[in-house]
Design an enzyme around this catalytic site. Structure first.
Site, PDB file in Angstrom:
ATOM      1  N   ASP A  13       0.810  -1.226   0.000  1.00 36.84           N
ATOM      2  CA  ASP A  13       0.000   0.000   0.000  1.00 36.84           C
ATOM      3  C   ASP A  13       0.841   1.273   0.000  1.00 36.84           C
ATOM      4  O   ASP A  13       0.474   2.281   0.598  1.00 36.84           O
ATOM      5  CB  ASP A  13      -0.969   0.020   1.194  1.00 36.84           C
ATOM      6  CG  ASP A  13      -1.849  -1.204   1.203  1.00 36.84           C
ATOM      7  OD1 ASP A  13      -2.279  -1.614   0.111  1.00 36.84           O
ATOM      8  OD2 ASP A  13      -2.089  -1.766   2.285  1.00 36.84           O
ATOM      9  N   HIS A  43      -4.366  -2.535  -6.525  1.00 35.06           N
ATOM     10  CA  HIS A  43      -3.642  -1.373  -7.039  1.00 35.06           C
ATOM     11  C   HIS A  43      -4.644  -0.309  -7.491  1.00 35.06           C
ATOM     12  O   HIS A  43      -5.385  -0.514  -8.446  1.00 35.06           O
ATOM     13  CB  HIS A  43      -2.714  -1.777  -8.188  1.00 35.06           C
ATOM     14  CG  HIS A  43      -1.536  -2.572  -7.710  1.00 35.06           C
ATOM     15  ND1 HIS A  43      -0.607  -3.135  -8.548  1.00 35.06           N
ATOM     16  CD2 HIS A  43      -1.125  -2.884  -6.461  1.00 35.06           C
ATOM     17  CE1 HIS A  43       0.314  -3.762  -7.846  1.00 35.06           C
ATOM     18  NE2 HIS A  43       0.023  -3.638  -6.573  1.00 35.06           N
TER      19      HIS A  43
END
Ligand code: IMP
Ligand code: MG
Length: 324
Positions: A13, A43
């Site tokens: 992340d 993503h």
């Protein structure tokens, strides 16, 4: 022949998708290759003003670049087709652009069921651990044997080594702290998240030009271990940074950036380009702190913390700051 690699140097992340998307636009690549993980990854990509969340399919597809799910990955076939459909619906031309390596392993319903019972690691429950267990236990299923994947299969060797000149962007998922070998075991994922993982996908070391490490100016982690210290700054960071999982929606635990761990990740990955994201979020908090030597270190301003980090993170080969 050339390859660049994008890796996460924290616990995932770090906004790798943003960096990959940017490089796809600028980098003149012939291929984008996802080299590890499955649909545990999420993503988030903003393309021409629209938000997309991809789990399996590499970011090259947004620019019409051949996008391959590599042999280091595991694939949920239902999720793969769902993603293709969503991309199409969003106006992205996926036809003849998206491929899966023949020797990639499949995530089965049984893997999903098994992972669904996880209580101790805090997995994304997307079947990753069980799929990799079967791969290494030599009882896994290969993409080449799946009845629905025929038109999408690619032989990585033929594609990358027998096709003339290629320039490959290798897109990593998760990050150093989740790496099966170098992360905080057992609170890790089941794949190789470092630059070494890219090499397992028919990428020879001699092709590698840049290794892009992606970090945030603070850290986040999602999973079962206690990570966030008791400090009112962290709920604020979560709010300002919208730190909720792209795959599971779980709140991410926050902490200050740990410079010792970041240095280790930079060194082991051989990072020579380091991107630090979410500066805008830290500006909103306006507290410039990191962890060094197990202790909090406070800075007066953004420029002070930046120049301190740049001095600490020197590329061992090129002898210059890797921070960009
Ligand atoms: P798994 O990969 O689903 O087995 O989960 C193992 C650990 O990795 C858990 O702590 C997950 O929250 C974490 N994890 C897996 N994928 C991601 C990701 O893309 N971002 C952040 N954490 C992840
Ligand atoms: Mg993510």
């Amino acid at each position: 022949m050339q390859a660049d690699i994008v890796v996460g140097v924290q616990a995932g992340d770090e906004a790798k998708g943003k960096v990959t998307h940017h490089l796809c636009r600028e980098g003149n690549y012939t291929h984008v290759l996802r080299f590890n993980g499955g649909c545990n990854a999420g993503h988030t990509i903003y393309h021409e003003g629209k938000k997309f969340v991809t789990h399996h399919i590499p970011a090259g597809v947004f620019y019409g670049i051949k996008s391959i799910i590599g042999s280091g990955c595991v694939v949920n076939v239902k999720q793969f087709f769902k993603e293709l459909k969503e991309l199409k619906k969003g106006g992205i031309d996926v036809d003849g652009k998206v491929f899966i390596a023949r020797n990639t392993h499949i995530i089965t319903d049984e893997h999903l069921e098994q992972d669904g019972r996880d209580r101790s690691i805090g997995t994304t429950k997307r079947g990753n651990g069980p799929a990799y267990s079967d791969k290494y236990g030599r009882s896994g299923q290969l993409a080449k044997d799946h009845p629905d994947l025929g038109p999408y299969l690619i032989d990585l060797y033929e594609e990358l080594h027998e096709n003339g000149s290629v320039r490959v962007l290798c897109e990593g998922a998760q990050g150093f702290e989740l790496d099966i070998d170098w992360g905080d075991y057992p609170y890790v994922t089941s794949s190789h998240c470092t630059a070494a993982g890219a090499l397992l996908n028919a990428i020879p070391h001699s092709w590698i030009r840049n290794v892009w490490g992606v970090a945030k100016i603070y850290e986040t982690y999602v999973g079962a271990k206690q990570f966030e210290p008791n400090n009112p700054a962290f709920p604020l960071l979560r709010k300002y940074g919208e730190e909720y999982g792209a795959t599971t929606g779980r709140p991410r635990q926050c902490n200050w950036l740990n410079l010792d761990r970041l240095t280790k990740a930079v060194n082991i990955n051989g990072v020579n380009r380091l991107v630090i994201n979410k500066m805008d979020v830290m500006r909103q908090l306006d507290q410039w702190t990191l962890i060094k030597g197990g202790e909090e270190k406070h800075f007066k301003s953004e420029s002070e913390i930046k120049s301190y980090m740049a001095k600490q993170l020197t590329d061992p080969l090129e002898r210059r700051p890797v921070l960009i």
